[in-house]
Design an enzyme around this catalytic site. Structure first.
Site, PDB file in Angstrom:
ATOM      1  N   ASN A  67      -3.507  32.603  39.778  1.00  0.00           N
ATOM      2  CA  ASN A  67      -2.744  31.585  39.057  1.00  0.00           C
ATOM      3  C   ASN A  67      -1.505  32.222  38.436  1.00  0.00           C
ATOM      4  OD1 ASN A  67      -4.655  29.334  39.484  1.00  0.00           O
ATOM      5  ND2 ASN A  67      -6.011  30.751  38.434  1.00  0.00           N
ATOM      6  N   HIS A  68      -0.688  32.813  39.300  1.00  0.00           N
ATOM      7  CA  HIS A  68       0.499  33.539  38.880  1.00  0.00           C
ATOM      8  C   HIS A  68       1.739  32.932  39.537  1.00  0.00           C
ATOM      9  CE1 HIS A  68      -2.299  37.316  38.295  1.00  0.00           C
ATOM     10  NE2 HIS A  68      -2.494  36.377  37.390  1.00  0.00           N
ATOM     11  N   GLN A  69       1.790  31.620  39.614  1.00  0.00           N
ATOM     12  CA  GLN A  69       2.875  30.937  40.316  1.00  0.00           C
ATOM     13  C   GLN A  69       4.211  31.163  39.598  1.00  0.00           C
ATOM     14  OE1 GLN A  69       0.021  29.554  39.270  1.00  0.00           O
ATOM     15  NE2 GLN A  69      -0.979  28.502  40.967  1.00  0.00           N
ATOM     16  N   ASN A 117       3.349  33.233  44.726  1.00  0.00           N
ATOM     17  CA  ASN A 117       2.080  33.450  44.032  1.00  0.00           C
ATOM     18  C   ASN A 117       1.402  34.690  44.605  1.00  0.00           C
ATOM     19  OD1 ASN A 117       0.008  32.930  42.235  1.00  0.00           O
ATOM     20  ND2 ASN A 117      -1.015  31.447  43.540  1.00  0.00           N
ATOM     21  N   HIS A 118       0.637  35.356  43.772  1.00  0.00           N
ATOM     22  CA  HIS A 118      -0.245  36.424  44.253  1.00  0.00           C
ATOM     23  C   HIS A 118      -1.470  35.775  44.885  1.00  0.00           C
ATOM     24  CE1 HIS A 118       1.480  38.773  40.567  1.00  0.00           C
ATOM     25  NE2 HIS A 118       2.285  38.872  41.617  1.00  0.00           N
TER      26      HIS A 118
END
Length: 605
Positions: free
Chosen positions: A544-546, A355-356
């Site tokens: 929210n870039h999982q 994630n970021h």
């Protein structure tokens, strides 16, 4: 009467979740209720004649797609283009909220149980401002998924991102091999004017362009970026200008948000071979002799099953697809045996959670009052013309990519991204012009800036909490486990410092750190290494870039098929082995387009 619904040639369907449940703005307020009433009664926004609200379910289908989000809507839509195939799309949430099509309302559907899975990470030494509750991870639980909740930004990533994929073991997933599938989804409205047709495409289902409204403060910030000696660019996708800040292109058209569900799916009346089942929670894939035969799902408290004669495609997202795999007996043997789940395939499902993340810095514009952007004037402009502040996300449309001190600049792969928050027309109690926000509104307008690492070296995992399908997984993101992550995040914070110290922003806005937030780290000197680490751990920005939890070469092969089991593919962000350096929706769409193409090719042969 202006609030009366328009006549659209067919009856209105369920408008989906309301802003009345929003933690950001209570829709029960008369003004918000009136605005929402108008929105859900407009033909061009509600589109009642083609709206999908779910309906029939048969006993058997060729393909079952689990998850109607960013990827699943594309996969189901593309498969159903072949009229000889019967396709079922199952979504755990309900229809997409009509009001979510208003760009400025996007935060109103976060942390809303009708539209958000309400996930949080296991608490550790991050997100400390959340008082032991872990980091909030909004994830879309509605038709359209996270493309209903996100900021709509369009970015493809960089060529080096896909070199990382192939290095990881994703053979055949290089930049050149992926590019036709980026092109396939995109309908860019600004080629030849803002961006080059060399790097963008037209004619795809998803409209891409800048919002029609940009507040003046965005241009002032870009001027501040220039004063700080940092680049300002037109297009983040252009490989010749990989780093710099810009006004993002977004998934928008006619002043509205466009989701993949809206762009790719047709109603049952328009496409009879595609059925959509809403509010149905898939509990497991039914597997017999290592072949997927269908799925079990829960609807209205009852378990039911439906058969698949060809394949089950998991597109439930990077957090839910691995959950379903493990409940189906596909995952780490030790985990499955702990919960007495029969082991079908011993695979590292749930590992490689990427994630970021970074930190959120809060500021006050002391020369402005803190007032609502949404008022009767802004609402009227939107309701009558589909123009004005409601057509955009305020200063959130401003973003950019820069290099940390650890980045390999020769790869043209910036490893930092910046997000700005504020000036959004998302809420008002009365519609009054200059309506105050809080009792201390004269003390200045509040904004925030997120400083984010795009290539953190810390990698996490998710695992089962129990064998009960309605118990959410446990998420261990691993934030700050690797020291290099803090170096990147501190570098990002110091870029923010350079920007906010620009003279034009000081003179016009009186921008200052918001002492109400920075007080948590007062034991250290502002902007020092210790202060930045404290702010990062206290106000962790968990993007929210999982991705990566069922990665190509680890859990699935290069055609997205699960190892050791026939008839299951994973087509969503789970499949992506490493991070994209930028907003991931376009890359997820590319994976979905490629995955659908692979399925059709495999079965046609």
């Amino acid at each position: 009467m202006i609030l009366a619904p328009e006549h659209c040639g067919c009856s209105y369907q369920s408008p989906g979740a309301s802003v009345s449940a929003s933690p950001v703005c209570n829709g029960l307020l008369l003004f918000m209720a009136m605005v929402e009433s108008y929105i859900v009664g407009r033909c061009d926004i509600a589109q009642p004649c083609s709206r999908i609200v779910g309906g029939r379910v048969e006993d058997e289908y060729d393909f079952i797609v689990v998850g109607g989000g960013t990827a699943g809507a594309i996969v189901a839509g593309r498969l159903a283009e072949n009229s000889t195939l019967k396709v079922l799309l199952i979504e755990a949430g309900g229809p997409d909220p009509v009001s979510s099509r208003v760009p400025s309302f996007y935060r109103n559907f976060w942390n809303n149980p009708e539209t958000d899975w309400m996930y949080r990470t296991v608490p550790e030494n991050y997100c400390l401002a959340e008082n032991g509750r872990g980091c909030m991870w909004p994830r879309g639980k509605t038709l359209g998924g996270c493309s209903v909740l996100n900021g709509m930004m369009y970015h493809r990533g960089h060529e080096a991102d896909f070199q990382d994929w192939t290095n990881f073991g994703a053979e055949g997933w290089s930049w050149e091999e992926n590019k036709p599938y980026f092109d396939k989804s995109e309908d860019n409205k600004q080629t030849g004017t803002l961006v080059s047709q060399l790097h963008h495409a037209t004619g795809g289902p998803m409209p891409v362009q800048q919002f029609s409204y940009t507040p003046e403060v965005v241009y002032d910030f870009l001027q501040g970026v220039k004063q700080a000696g940092l680049p300002v660019i037109n297009d983040m996708v252009d490989p010749d200008t990989p780093d710099g800040l810009t006004i993002a292109q977004t998934f928008t058209k006619h002043g509205q948000r466009y989701t993949t569900a809206r762009a790719y799916l047709m109603s049952e009346k328009e496409r009879s071979n595609l059925d959509v089942l809403l509010n149905a929670h898939v509990s497991k894939v039914l597997i017999k002799k290592h072949i997927a035969r269908g799925v079990e799902y829960i609807k209205n408290g009852r378990k039911k099953t439906v058969k698949a004669t060809k394949e089950v495609i998991l597109s439930a997202g990077a957090l839910n697809s691995p959950h379903i795999l493990m409940l189906s007996g596909i995952g780490p043997r030790k985990t499955l045996e702990k919960f007495d789940i029969p082991v079908v395939a011993d695979l590292p499902v749930g590992q490689n959670l990427r994630n970021h993340y970074g930190m959120t810095l809060y500021f006050t514009l002391e020369k402005q009052h803190n007032t609502q952007v949404l008022d009767w004037s802004a609402a009227t402009e939107y309701l009558l013309k589909r123009d004005g502040p409601m057509t955009s996300t305020g200063i959130t449309q401003l973003t950019g990519l820069l290099y940390s001190s650890l980045a390999e600049r020769a790869r043209k792969q910036p490893d930092l991204q910046f997000f700005f928050n504020g000036f959004s027309a998302e809420c008002s109690q009365s519609g009054e012009v200059n309506e105050p926000v809080g009792v201390n509104y004269r003390n200045g307008r509040n904004i925030s800036i997120n400083a984010v690492s795009l290539l953190p070296k810390s990698v996490g995992y998710l695992t089962l909490q129990s064998a009960h399908p309605l118990d959410p997984p446990l998420f261990y993101p691993g934030y700050f486990q690797q020291p290099d992550d803090l170096i990147m995040i501190r570098d990002a914070g110091r870029y923010v410092k350079r920007i906010v110290e620009a003279q034009n922003l000081k003179n016009k806005y009186g921008i200052q750190l918001d002492k109400a937030y920075s007080a948590a780290c007062n034991s250290s000197e502002e902007w020092s290494d210790a202060w930045l680490e404290c702010m990062a751990r206290t106000y962790t920005d968990a993007q929210n870039h999982q991705s990566g939890t069922a990665a190509i070469s680890r859990v699935i092969d290069d055609r997205l098929r699960v190892y050791d089991v026939s008839g299951i593919r994973v087509i969503d962000a789970s499949s992506m082995p490493t991070q994209i350096t930028g907003n991931p929706q376009a890359a997820i769409m590319m994976v979905a387009e490629r995955g659908a193409d692979m399925i059709l090719a495999d079965w046609s042969s």
